[in-house]
Design a protein around this motif. Structure first.
Motif, PDB file in Angstrom:
ATOM      1  N   TYR A   1      44.326  56.740  18.797  1.00 20.97           N
ATOM      2  CA  TYR A   1      44.564  55.594  19.668  1.00 20.97           C
ATOM      3  C   TYR A   1      44.169  54.298  18.958  1.00 20.97           C
ATOM      4  O   TYR A   1      43.386  54.307  18.012  1.00 20.97           O
ATOM      5  N   ARG A   2      44.746  53.202  19.429  1.00 16.11           N
ATOM      6  CA  ARG A   2      44.367  51.890  18.905  1.00 16.11           C
ATOM      7  C   ARG A   2      43.510  51.194  19.954  1.00 16.11           C
ATOM      8  O   ARG A   2      43.893  51.089  21.116  1.00 16.11           O
ATOM      9  N   GLY A   3      42.363  50.737  19.521  1.00 16.36           N
ATOM     10  CA  GLY A   3      41.465  50.050  20.440  1.00 16.36           C
ATOM     11  C   GLY A   3      40.745  48.920  19.741  1.00 16.36           C
ATOM     12  O   GLY A   3      40.659  48.875  18.513  1.00 16.36           O
ATOM     13  N   SER A   4      40.245  47.993  20.544  1.00 12.16           N
ATOM     14  CA  SER A   4      39.478  46.868  20.004  1.00 12.16           C
ATOM     15  C   SER A   4      38.005  47.148  20.242  1.00 12.16           C
ATOM     16  O   SER A   4      37.529  47.110  21.377  1.00 12.16           O
ATOM     17  N   LYS A   5      37.301  47.461  19.200  1.00 10.94           N
ATOM     18  CA  LYS A   5      35.875  47.736  19.269  1.00 10.94           C
ATOM     19  C   LYS A   5      35.180  47.027  18.117  1.00 10.94           C
ATOM     20  O   LYS A   5      35.780  46.810  17.064  1.00 10.94           O
ATOM     21  N   PRO A   6      33.913  46.684  18.292  1.00 11.16           N
ATOM     22  CA  PRO A   6      33.166  46.135  17.155  1.00 11.16           C
ATOM     23  C   PRO A   6      32.970  47.221  16.099  1.00 11.16           C
ATOM     24  O   PRO A   6      32.543  48.323  16.421  1.00 11.16           O
ATOM     25  N   VAL A   7      33.296  46.893  14.878  1.00 18.74           N
ATOM     26  CA  VAL A   7      33.122  47.822  13.770  1.00 18.74           C
ATOM     27  C   VAL A   7      32.388  47.103  12.646  1.00 18.74           C
ATOM     28  O   VAL A   7      32.354  45.869  12.594  1.00 18.74           O
ATOM     29  N   MET A   8      31.787  47.881  11.772  1.00 22.52           N
ATOM     30  CA  MET A   8      31.155  47.288  10.595  1.00 22.52           C
ATOM     31  C   MET A   8      32.235  46.627   9.743  1.00 22.52           C
ATOM     32  O   MET A   8      33.197  47.281   9.341  1.00 22.52           O
ATOM     33  N   TRP A   9      32.038  45.359   9.461  1.00 24.81           N
ATOM     34  CA  TRP A   9      33.065  44.586   8.769  1.00 24.81           C
ATOM     35  C   TRP A   9      32.451  43.862   7.581  1.00 24.81           C
ATOM     36  O   TRP A   9      31.363  43.281   7.680  1.00 24.81           O
ATOM     37  N   SER A  10      33.146  43.884   6.445  1.00 27.05           N
ATOM     38  CA  SER A  10      32.707  43.160   5.264  1.00 27.05           C
ATOM     39  C   SER A  10      33.523  41.884   5.128  1.00 27.05           C
ATOM     40  O   SER A  10      34.709  41.946   4.794  1.00 27.05           O
TER      41      SER A  10
ATOM     42  N   SER B   1      27.446  39.372  22.972  1.00 28.66           N
ATOM     43  CA  SER B   1      28.695  38.944  22.345  1.00 28.66           C
ATOM     44  C   SER B   1      29.545  40.185  22.158  1.00 28.66           C
ATOM     45  O   SER B   1      29.338  40.928  21.187  1.00 28.66           O
ATOM     46  N   PRO B   2      30.461  40.451  23.059  1.00 28.53           N
ATOM     47  CA  PRO B   2      31.239  41.701  22.965  1.00 28.53           C
ATOM     48  C   PRO B   2      32.025  41.831  21.664  1.00 28.53           C
ATOM     49  O   PRO B   2      32.391  42.939  21.284  1.00 28.53           O
ATOM     50  N   ASP B   3      32.243  40.723  20.979  1.00 27.97           N
ATOM     51  CA  ASP B   3      32.928  40.781  19.686  1.00 27.97           C
ATOM     52  C   ASP B   3      32.038  41.352  18.591  1.00 27.97           C
ATOM     53  O   ASP B   3      32.543  41.796  17.560  1.00 27.97           O
ATOM     54  N   HIS B   4      30.717  41.321  18.785  1.00 27.12           N
ATOM     55  CA  HIS B   4      29.830  41.538  17.648  1.00 27.12           C
ATOM     56  C   HIS B   4      28.676  42.500  17.910  1.00 27.12           C
ATOM     57  O   HIS B   4      27.635  42.399  17.265  1.00 27.12           O
ATOM     58  N   GLY B   5      28.855  43.426  18.801  1.00 30.27           N
ATOM     59  CA  GLY B   5      27.821  44.433  19.025  1.00 30.27           C
ATOM     60  C   GLY B   5      28.360  45.569  19.864  1.00 30.27           C
ATOM     61  O   GLY B   5      29.157  45.360  20.785  1.00 30.27           O
TER      62      GLY B   5
ATOM     63  N   CYS C   1      29.898  44.594  28.416  1.00 30.10           N
ATOM     64  CA  CYS C   1      30.832  43.561  28.855  1.00 30.10           C
ATOM     65  C   CYS C   1      32.141  44.174  29.340  1.00 30.10           C
ATOM     66  O   CYS C   1      32.712  43.752  30.355  1.00 30.10           O
ATOM     67  N   LYS C   2      32.623  45.189  28.614  1.00 25.27           N
ATOM     68  CA  LYS C   2      33.866  45.847  29.014  1.00 25.27           C
ATOM     69  C   LYS C   2      33.738  46.447  30.407  1.00 25.27           C
ATOM     70  O   LYS C   2      34.657  46.349  31.243  1.00 25.27           O
ATOM     71  N   ALA C   3      32.577  47.056  30.697  1.00 24.80           N
ATOM     72  CA  ALA C   3      32.350  47.660  32.010  1.00 24.80           C
ATOM     73  C   ALA C   3      32.329  46.615  33.107  1.00 24.80           C
ATOM     74  O   ALA C   3      32.519  46.947  34.292  1.00 24.80           O
ATOM     75  N   ASN C   4      32.103  45.348  32.741  1.00 21.61           N
ATOM     76  CA  ASN C   4      32.047  44.273  33.722  1.00 21.61           C
ATOM     77  C   ASN C   4      33.233  43.319  33.605  1.00 21.61           C
ATOM     78  O   ASN C   4      33.175  42.177  34.069  1.00 21.61           O
ATOM     79  N   GLY C   5      34.315  43.803  32.961  1.00 19.95           N
ATOM     80  CA  GLY C   5      35.544  43.033  32.910  1.00 19.95           C
ATOM     81  C   GLY C   5      35.553  41.871  31.945  1.00 19.95           C
ATOM     82  O   GLY C   5      36.394  40.973  32.053  1.00 19.95           O
ATOM     83  N   ILE C   6      34.645  41.855  30.984  1.00 22.62           N
ATOM     84  CA  ILE C   6      34.581  40.773  30.008  1.00 22.62           C
ATOM     85  C   ILE C   6      35.170  41.268  28.694  1.00 22.62           C
ATOM     86  O   ILE C   6      34.692  42.257  28.122  1.00 22.62           O
ATOM     87  N   GLU C   7      36.195  40.609  28.196  1.00 22.82           N
ATOM     88  CA  GLU C   7      36.899  41.037  27.004  1.00 22.82           C
ATOM     89  C   GLU C   7      36.462  40.236  25.779  1.00 22.82           C
ATOM     90  O   GLU C   7      36.026  39.088  25.893  1.00 22.82           O
ATOM     91  N   PRO C   8      36.573  40.836  24.581  1.00 25.22           N
ATOM     92  CA  PRO C   8      36.273  40.079  23.352  1.00 25.22           C
ATOM     93  C   PRO C   8      37.281  38.952  23.148  1.00 25.22           C
ATOM     94  O   PRO C   8      38.381  38.984  23.701  1.00 25.22           O
TER      95      PRO C   8
END
Length: 1000
Positions: free
Chosen positions: A188-197, A384-388, A395-402
């Motif tokens: 599947y394709r999903g938007s999740k925080p991942v380790m990024w260089s 910060s849902p984008d970074h943790g 945040c996702k459980a409370n309807g807050i998107e990155p």
């Protein structure tokens, strides 16, 4: 006057050992010639022919990376693999070995980019095909280099056809494996925080992350004004968060509290010890206090952390304004009241930068987070849902998107309101000046009065890329994942190599093909871990814990050099296209043309006539290289290209770091597509340290180059070292250690040299049946049988430290220092057809055939030299099988007692020898306690076994030694009562000489 005639010289009548085998090894010069002979004879093919139809043993090679010369870790790893293969082959099994290389991935891409930069070229300006061709050529160059280096180490295998992950056939097979996950619904394709260089501009998997201790990280306390709360007195106060990542504040969307944590309102106010006015603080560092002494504001922090918080603020202010004697004081108002975290539900706060409007204008909710602790900080965590990961899930459980504010290179995107593209202070967020207490984030927070403290002295472990060593960030981006916890569809009950996915329902257990309840990938993998053998056993717990707690498998990367995620997604619906006919066309194209086949120009060809290419997005990401290597069991073990292999493998063997790498990715890939592990056993080794136990580093200058060791000592010395250490733990190497290994090698070589010399002219007609041999010979054969059993068990246990130690101890202690020493008198001086001499040579022949085979997997070159010296026209020693040892037994207790008494006698002789009372044990008359002599040994037997002139018994406890009065035989040099004058012959020697004279 006439001279007294001299005694006759009998040296020509003594059977001294004769051999051309030199004591000086000269391995660096000899080994390449031996290797060339093996290659010319195609020894790998000969072994396959010799073992055809036998039970197979498959060690599947974990692919080393095609990037740089072989290092000492490569050497240890491949010596272990080679020894496993050779010992299994020696046992008579068909144990092929197909080496392979990992050829895709960031390190190679990074190196090619460096070459481009030196030419002042930008990779982005180079056509993708051209760039990939450069990567392919770079990888192939190092494959060729490493292949020759490993061959030089004596590693046997299918070197003419190794597997490479960059071969089109392999790339097509990898895509085919990906399609299985897609077709089964696991992908599947999903938007999740991942380790990024940000440096490498790609996501990284856990296996590509290493942690380094930092001592100068920032830590800040930031005030968020409470604007709405069910607790009225909180309105107008400030919720305080503590963070070590200031750069995430611009993407804050919520605060988290612990529902069971107790919170407290505290007051802080400023006071001055000097007469200088507070207006002296010109940059509003204390704007939160209104810049007026005695003005207090309220702050919400966890009970028990308020003192630490106040102290951080106080220390920061004192450091910033030391000349006005500024002080921060605190008290606990509201009747010392505390608030339960759960009471904060419904509370809203205002972002410190709310005046910017837009994204920052909307109040932020305070949310209950079970992950919030009171171990440090303030007990309130900014989200910060984008970074943790915790941030994202809560945040996702409370309807807050990155919001995807941070771009590939680690900068805020051009249109971001705070520190976006137009801001001249814009930098990569992980850049130290940018993220520092005096950087733009903290400066802006300080300016609006929200920065309560900021220092750069926090100590913690921080993630880095294990390749570039660059710091990493968590970044939320659309990525491709394989789910770990969803129920899988049913396997069809085919052969293990043909397992596939079909229909809905339970899984078919590969062991008995009985339907079982649907299981997730995690559950199948955990079950397979329990069914797998681990050497050492602790590897099971390590892999189990990693699989048990791991997140979904992130398989996508945003780079150019790799296997494409060759999938289509519908642009309108966002649905992944799952069509077996489309997939078949894609697989066929990549199998034929490699990864370059995945290009926009061929979209219509892949989709077929029934679909419009404009309706579909062609995925541009590539696969994580761990997915590549995780598929090797599919395109190597199950491939017709290597018919000598089969699946699953009997053994995977790599360093202990591969629990998070290849062992795990192979397990997950196979369990997800075949419902079983790709291996039956997993063996791990530790890492090689310097002589002091420190990690090797070029910067420290403590590395050991195996190529230089081979130039100086030879490959067999490296092999002997690798198999002598306890490789299951971290181990050491260095000059002194290698010298010790050299001493061990010389003793083994000397054993073979003695055997070769002693067996000069030996033929089977001289052999004596075991039952006709003296007891000493039968005892030595019994010892050999025990050694044989120990070595067989060591092979089964992959305990090569025990294998080498058993072999060397037997050669040194049981043979050289005992049996050879005792029997050299009979070997040299008995008549040619004497029973003892025939028995001795028969046993030595048995020993030779056994020891040269035992040593062959360890000393691959030396054993070939030894075998070729005795049998120059025969086949290679490496084509032979495990020796058959004549069945015999001995009373170990009786012989152990005899050897202990012998050792005591030799120790008693030594002082007389040092004082030159006697020159050797042959001149010693030894008296021993009668009760210490095992039953069945006569005094003559003892003298022979002790190599002394005589041994007599008496009552008492001590062993005594005097110089004998006997005369020396002129041929054997033994001092015997029957010799009347020095130089005359004893009866035995007289008989031997008479036989020679008659024969002449």
């Amino acid at each position: 006057m006439t001279d007294t005639p001299s005694k006759k010289d009998y040296r020509d009548t003594v059977f001294l050992p004769k051999t051309d085998f030199p004591m000086k090894a000269g391995l660096p010069q000899k080994e390449p010639a031996i290797l060339a002979r093996w290659q010319a004879a195609d020894q790998y093919a000969q072994l396959r022919e010799a073992r055809a139809g036998r039970e197979k043993f498959i060690l599947h090679d974990g692919p080393p990376y095609a990037n740089g010369d072989m290092h000492i870790g490569h050497a240890l790893n491949h010596v272990l693999k080679d020894t496993v293969v050779r010992t299994q082959t020696l046992l008579g099994k068909d144990a092929p070995y197909v080496p392979g290389w990992d050829c895709h991935g960031l390190p190679i891409e990074w190196k090619v980019e460096e070459l481009y930069r030196k030419k002042k070229l930008d990779k982005k300006e180079v056509p993708a095909k051209e760039f990939r061709a450069e990567c392919r050529a770079y990888a192939q160059g190092w494959v060729d280099v490493q292949r020759e280096q490993l061959k030089r180490l004596g590693i046997g295998g299918r070197w003419d056809k190794p597997y490479l992950t960059m071969r089109p056939e392999a790339e097509g097979a990898i895509v085919a494996e990906l399609m299985k996950f897609a077709e089964s619904g696991q992908l599947y394709r999903g938007s999740k925080p991942v380790m990024w260089s940000p440096v490498e501009e790609t996501a990284l998997a856990e296996a590509e992350v290493e942690y380094e201790d930092l001592t100068d990280s920032p830590q800040i306390d930031v005030a968020f004004e409470i604007v709405e709360s069910p607790i009225a007195e909180l309105v107008g106060a400030y919720a305080v968060i503590w963070t070590t990542t200031p750069w995430t504040i611009p993407v804050n969307q919520a605060l988290a509290y612990g529902p069971d944590v107790e919170y407290r309102l505290i007051e802080l106010w400023a006071s001055s010890d000097s007469n200088k006015p507070m207006e002296y603080v010109e940059d509003s560092a204390l704007e939160f206090l209104g810049n007026r002494p005695g003005t207090a504001l309220k702050f919400l922090v966890a009970d028990g952390l308020h003192n630490d918080f106040a102290q951080r603020v106080n220390n920061c202010v004192l450091k910033r304004y030391p000349d006005i004697g500024l002080r921060i004081s605190s008290t606990f108002p509201l009747d010392d009241r505390t608030f339960k975290g759960s009471d904060l539900a419904g509370t809203l706060v205002r972002h410190p930068m709310h005046r910017l409007g837009g994204f920052y204008a909307k109040p932020r909710p305070m949310l209950a987070g079970d992950f919030v602790t009171t171990e440090s900080g303030t007990g309130i965590v900014h989200m910060s849902p984008d970074h943790g990961e915790d941030d994202f899930e809560l945040c996702k459980a409370n309807g807050i998107e990155p919001v995807f504010a941070v771009e590939r290179d680690g900068r805020y995107r051009d249109d971001w309101l705070w520190l976006g593209g137009a801001d001249e202070r814009r930098r990569s967020v992980i850049n130290k000046p940018f993220n520092a207490p005096d950087g733009p984030i903290c400066s802006d927070l300080r300016e609006v009065g929200a920065l309560l403290s900021a220092t750069a002295d926090y100590r913690h472990s921080y993630p880095h890329s294990w390749r570039s060593k660059a710091k990493l960030i968590y970044r939320c981006t659309p990525q491709w994942f394989i789910g770990m916890d969803q129920d899988l569809v049913q396997f069809s009950p085919k052969t293990p190599a043909e397992k596939s996915w079909e229909g809905e329902g339970g899984a078919i257990d590969p062991a008995d093909e009985k339907p079982c309840a649907a299981r997730s990938l995690r559950q199948i993998a955990m079950s397979e871990i329990e069914a797998t053998r681990f050497v050492p056993e602790k590897g099971r717990n390590r892999l189990r814990s990693m699989v048990e707690g791991r997140p979904d498998w992130l398989i996508s990367r945003q780079r150019a050099w790799g296997v494409p995620i060759a999938l289509f997604v519908h642009r309108t619906s966002g649905q992944l296209l799952v069509d077996s006919e489309v997939n078949a066309r894609i697989i066929a194209a990549i199998t034929a043309d490699g990864v370059d086949a995945w290009e926009d120009a061929r979209a219509a060809e892949f989709l077929g006539q029934d679909r419009n290419p404009d309706d579909y997005e062609m995925i541009g990401d590539i696969l994580d290289v761990w997915f590549d290597s995780g598929c090797t069991h599919a395109f190597v073990l199950e491939s017709d290209e290597w018919p000598e292999l089969q699946s699953p493998a009997d053994l995977y063997l790599e360093g202990s770091d591969q629990h998070r790498g290849w062992f795990q990715s192979s397990l997950l890939e196979s369990c997800g597509t075949r419902g079983r592990a790709p291996y039956k056993a997993v063996l791990t080794h530790g890492f090689t340290m310097d002589p002091k136990g420190m990690k090797m580093s070029k910067s420290l200058g403590n590395t050991v180059d195996p190529l230089k060791v081979m130039e100086q000592y030879g490959a067999d010395i490296i092999r002997l070292w690798a198999l002598s250490v306890d490789y299951t733990e971290d181990h050491r190497i260095g000059d002194e250690i290698l010298k010790g290994v050299g001493d061990t090698y010389r003793k083994l070589r000397n054993t073979f040299r003695y055997l070769l010399g002693a067996l000069e002219g030996y033929s089977d007609t001289e052999a004596l049946p075991v039952e006709e041999m003296p007891e000493l010979e039968r005892y030595v054969l019994a010892l050999l049988g025990e050694v044989d059993g120990t070595l067989r068990k060591a092979v089964h246990d992959f305990d090569f430290n025990l294998y080498v130690r058993t072999l060397t101890d037997f050669c040194n202690e049981d043979l050289s220092a005992f049996y050879f020493d005792i029997r050299k008198d009979s070997l040299y001086c008995d008549p040619a057809d004497g029973v003892k001499r025939r028995a001795n040579r028969t046993v030595m022949d048995i020993l030779f055939h056994a020891l040269v085979r035992y040593a062959a997997p360890v000393l691959v070159f030396t054993s070939e030299e030894v075998w070729g010296t005795r049998f120059p026209d025969d086949r290679s020693v490496h084509l032979l099988e495990w020796p058959e040892i004549p069945a015999t037994s001995a009373d170990d207790t009786r012989w152990d007692a005899l050897r202990d008494l012998r050792e005591t006698a030799m120790e008693a002789i030594e002082p007389l020898r040092r004082e030159k009372i006697i020159r050797s044990g042959l001149e010693a008359a030894v008296t021993v306690p009668d009760d210490k002599v095992p039953q069945g040994f006569s005094d003559a037997d003892l003298a022979e076994l002790f190599i002394t002139a005589s041994v007599t018994r008496r009552q008492g406890t001590d062993v005594t030694v005097t110089r004998t009065d006997n005369h020396k035989c002129g041929r054997c040099w033994r001092l015997l009562p029957e010799v009347t004058e020095d130089g005359d012959l004893c009866a035995r020697c007289d008989d031997a000489v008479s036989q020679m004279d008659t024969a002449a």
